[in-house]
Design an enzyme around this catalytic site. Structure first.
Site, PDB file in Angstrom:
ATOM      1  N   CYS A  29       4.580 -59.776  25.537  1.00  0.00           N
ATOM      2  CA  CYS A  29       3.209 -60.270  25.567  1.00  0.00           C
ATOM      3  C   CYS A  29       3.073 -61.502  26.475  1.00  0.00           C
ATOM      4  O   CYS A  29       3.030 -61.350  27.683  1.00  0.00           O
ATOM      5  CB  CYS A  29       2.711 -60.531  24.145  1.00  0.00           C
ATOM      6  SG  CYS A  29       0.914 -60.527  24.067  1.00  0.00           S
ATOM      7  N   HIS A  32       3.582 -55.638  21.794  1.00  0.00           N
ATOM      8  CA  HIS A  32       4.619 -56.197  20.910  1.00  0.00           C
ATOM      9  C   HIS A  32       5.490 -55.085  20.335  1.00  0.00           C
ATOM     10  O   HIS A  32       5.255 -54.632  19.218  1.00  0.00           O
ATOM     11  CB  HIS A  32       3.971 -56.970  19.761  1.00  0.00           C
ATOM     12  CG  HIS A  32       3.321 -58.246  20.169  1.00  0.00           C
ATOM     13  ND1 HIS A  32       4.017 -59.426  20.292  1.00  0.00           N
ATOM     14  CD2 HIS A  32       2.038 -58.521  20.509  1.00  0.00           C
ATOM     15  CE1 HIS A  32       3.181 -60.388  20.670  1.00  0.00           C
ATOM     16  NE2 HIS A  32       1.979 -59.866  20.810  1.00  0.00           N
ATOM     17  N   GLU A  85       8.215 -55.288  19.042  1.00  0.00           N
ATOM     18  CA  GLU A  85       8.941 -55.745  17.840  1.00  0.00           C
ATOM     19  C   GLU A  85       8.266 -55.306  16.547  1.00  0.00           C
ATOM     20  O   GLU A  85       8.910 -55.256  15.502  1.00  0.00           O
ATOM     21  CB  GLU A  85       9.130 -57.262  17.869  1.00  0.00           C
ATOM     22  CG  GLU A  85       7.874 -58.109  17.699  1.00  0.00           C
ATOM     23  CD  GLU A  85       7.162 -58.436  19.009  1.00  0.00           C
ATOM     24  OE1 GLU A  85       7.328 -57.686  19.988  1.00  0.00           O
ATOM     25  OE2 GLU A  85       6.415 -59.445  19.039  1.00  0.00           O
TER      26      GLU A  85
HETATM   27  N1  GLN Z   1      -1.673 -66.105  24.935  1.00  0.00           N
HETATM   28  C1  GLN Z   1      -1.626 -64.803  25.494  1.00  0.00           C
HETATM   29  C2  GLN Z   1      -2.939 -64.059  25.353  1.00  0.00           C
HETATM   30  O1  GLN Z   1      -3.752 -64.397  24.547  1.00  0.00           O
HETATM   31  C3  GLN Z   1      -0.485 -63.991  24.891  1.00  0.00           C
HETATM   32  C4  GLN Z   1      -0.658 -63.713  23.446  1.00  0.00           C
HETATM   33  C5  GLN Z   1       0.628 -63.247  22.792  1.00  0.00           C
HETATM   34  O2  GLN Z   1       1.709 -63.452  23.299  1.00  0.00           O
HETATM   35  N2  GLN Z   1       0.522 -62.634  21.631  1.00  0.00           N
HETATM   36  O3  GLN Z   1      -3.176 -63.114  26.060  1.00  0.00           O
END
Ligand code: GLN
Length: 540
Positions: A388, A517, A519
């Site tokens: 992410c 994600h 994970e």
């Molecule tokens: N801050 C980033 C976004 O909002 C990544 C978010 C995250 O890693 N869950 O896109």
């Protein structure tokens, strides 16, 4: 007559004693016997969901397929029962109040006085029954957050007490998980706090059927006798659960104490013969690896280092992938700000690292340190997995250092950057503004189309996958062509091709950044292909 059997799990003495893992382990055993198991967590917080909770205080926000933002216990549940849960599995008090108050304003109570009992308790029971019905649960396991005796949890305890009245004795089972402290001065385990917490439960009208006594020290039969005598719980249903080195061993321990037989007897359930073969195989492998010397170091470059639970699913996914690659995984926690403070020293900081993970995150703190770690991984051909924010920062690193887009950034950090390679898509901004759920994040499962001949394509052995998201910002398509020309590989996009979901680079053993994600979808019985491949290449 209820078609579902309900198991209620409460906690006593103190929090953080592994109630979620215990509940999930019971689910695991019943699932292995072929039952359709559903799980729910009721939390006392006045929040509406976990999305707004600070990860440094509360741990990871776990995301489900349908986009529900939940407590990390839901991660345990999914990993242990290998089932995709949904929004019905995570209920916070704020959600109940919201429902009741909205109905009150809409005049739905026809002038009645609205009260904790029956209105909130009925709302709790309705959610328990509806979730069981909708998800066709044969057994539904309901964990009550917090500790018995908390003011905040009373409505949940009262609701589950009423459940026995509503659905019957043989359809309800109460499991109380408590703690046995060890007193150094007299070198003994004490049972009194646990007895008292059962008494508290009894005062609220619930006689537990099973007591699980958590302890950091060996528990003697005489302790169990005492607990049975003073709580009125059958001796065979007082089960000690000592702290173990791996939480995945808990189902087998409970099984050895015959918890399945006790559950079968109380709930008049016919237990099929099957017995969690694959799970045991997994645990056997885990034990074998424990004994071997094979170990690799994975550097987790992050900012929330105060509470390791913040990255729980990430570390579990790595460990699970380690089991399938026959290696122990040592997690080296690397504070991104340390790198930022002393960039010259990066080789020293990362010297024993076999693979680097940059997990999800929000905000500016530590991001330059993370970008330096990504650069280091790219240049030194160290396996890299960006999750992410990790993917977004890998894109920024590439833009700055390979494509020559000086000061490229995400608009999350710098709205005025000359090269906003990560931004909020204008049309998405509008789309998301209209909706009321979870603000402006892209949440939950989305399909992703993989590009042939990429690391990801080879890892998944598939061309269409589905993964869970939780972010606001996206790869900016205005920079797609220039970054691709410079060698960035777009290894996965949304099915329409519009959203970039995976970036890779060529001529590197493993350099993959994913907008989602993975994970959240790695489980002992279905390890995630990206984590498997990442660990495999970190081994080399
Ligand atoms: N801050 C980033 C976004 O909002 C990544 C978010 C995250 O890693 N869950 O896109």
């Amino acid at each position: 007559m209820s078609k579902t059997k309900f198991i209620f799990v409460t906690g006593g003495v103190l929090s953080g004693l592994g109630k979620g893992v215990t509940a999930a382990s019971i689910g695991n055993l019943l699932r292995s016997r072929g039952f359709r198991v559903w799980m729910q967590k009721f939390d006392q917080y006045l929040n509406v969901d976990a999305g707004t909770l600070n990860p440094n205080e509360h741990g990871e926000v776990f995301v489900l397929d349908d986009g529900a933002e939940t407590d990390l216990d839901l991660g345990h549940y999914e990993r242990y029962i290998d089932t995709n849960l949904n929004r019905s599995s995570s209920v916070m008090t704020g959600q109940l109040y919201q429902e009741i108050l909205e109905n009150e304003r809409a005049g739905k109570f026809l002038g009645k006085t609205i009260q904790m009992i029956p209105h909130i308790t009925d709302a709790v029971k309705r959610r328990i029954l509806e979730a069981a019905e909708k998800n066709k649960a044969e057994v539904s396991i309901i964990e009550i957050g917090g500790t018995i005796g908390d003011y905040e949890g009373v409505h949940f305890v009262e609701a589950i007490r009423q459940m026995r009245h509503d659905v019957g004795l043989e359809n309800t089972l109460y499991v109380h998980v408590g703690f046995l402290p060890y007193l150094g001065a007299s070198e003994e385990i004490k049972t009194k706090p646990l007895q008292n917490s059962v008494h508290d439960l009894q005062k609220m009208g619930i006689q537990p059927d099973v007591v699980i006594a958590r302890s950091d020290y060996p528990v003697a039969g005489s302790h169990l006798d005492k607990i049975a005598l003073f709580t009125g719980v059958e001796r065979e249903a007082v089960i000690p659960l000592e702290t173990v080195d791996s939480i995945y061993k808990v189902p087998a321990i409970l099984q050895n104490w015959n918890i399945e037989k006790i559950i079968a007897k109380k709930l008049k359930l016919k237990m099929p013969e099957k017995d969690g073969h694959n799970w045991l195989k997994f645990v056997k492998r885990l034990e074998k690896i424990d004994k071997s010397d094979q170990e690799i170091h994975i550097g987790l470059v992050a900012k929330y280092l105060g509470l390791k639970d913040t990255y729980f699913s990430v570390t579990e996914s790595l460990k699970i992938a380690g089991v399938y690659n026959n290696t122990k995984i040592a997690i080296d926690w690397i504070d991104a700000e340390e790198i930022e403070k002393d960039p010259e020293n990066i080789a020293e900081i990362l010297k024993n690292i076999d693979g680097i993970v940059v997990p999800g995150g929000f905000g500016g703190r530590g991001i330059e340190g993370k970008i330096l770690a990504i650069k280091f991984a790219r240049e030194n051909k160290i396996p890299f997995l960006g999750l992410c924010y990790g993917m977004q920062l890998a894109t920024i690193e590439f833009a700055r250092n390979i494509a020559g887009l000086k000061d490229a950034n995400t608009t999350e950090i710098n709205k005025k950057t000359p090269y906003p390679v990560i931004h909020i898509m204008p049309e998405q901004e509008k789309l998301l503004e209209g909706d009321n759920y979870g603000g402006t994040m892209r949440l939950g499962a989305y399909d992703c189309k993989l590009t042939p001949d990429t690391i990801s394509f080879k890892a998944y052995h598939d061309s269409l996958i589905s993964e869970r998201h939780r972010h606001r910002y996206e790869f900016n398509n205005d920079y797609r062509q220039i970054l691709e020309e410079k060698g960035l590989v777009i290894a996965g996009t949304s099915p329409s091709g519009k959203l970039v979901e995976i970036v890779e680079i060529k001529n590197h053993p493993f350099f993959v950044g994913v907008q989602f994600h993975p994970e959240f979808k790695s489980r002992p019985l279905s390890p995630h292909p990206l984590f498997l491949e990442f660990v495999k290449s970190s081994l080399k």
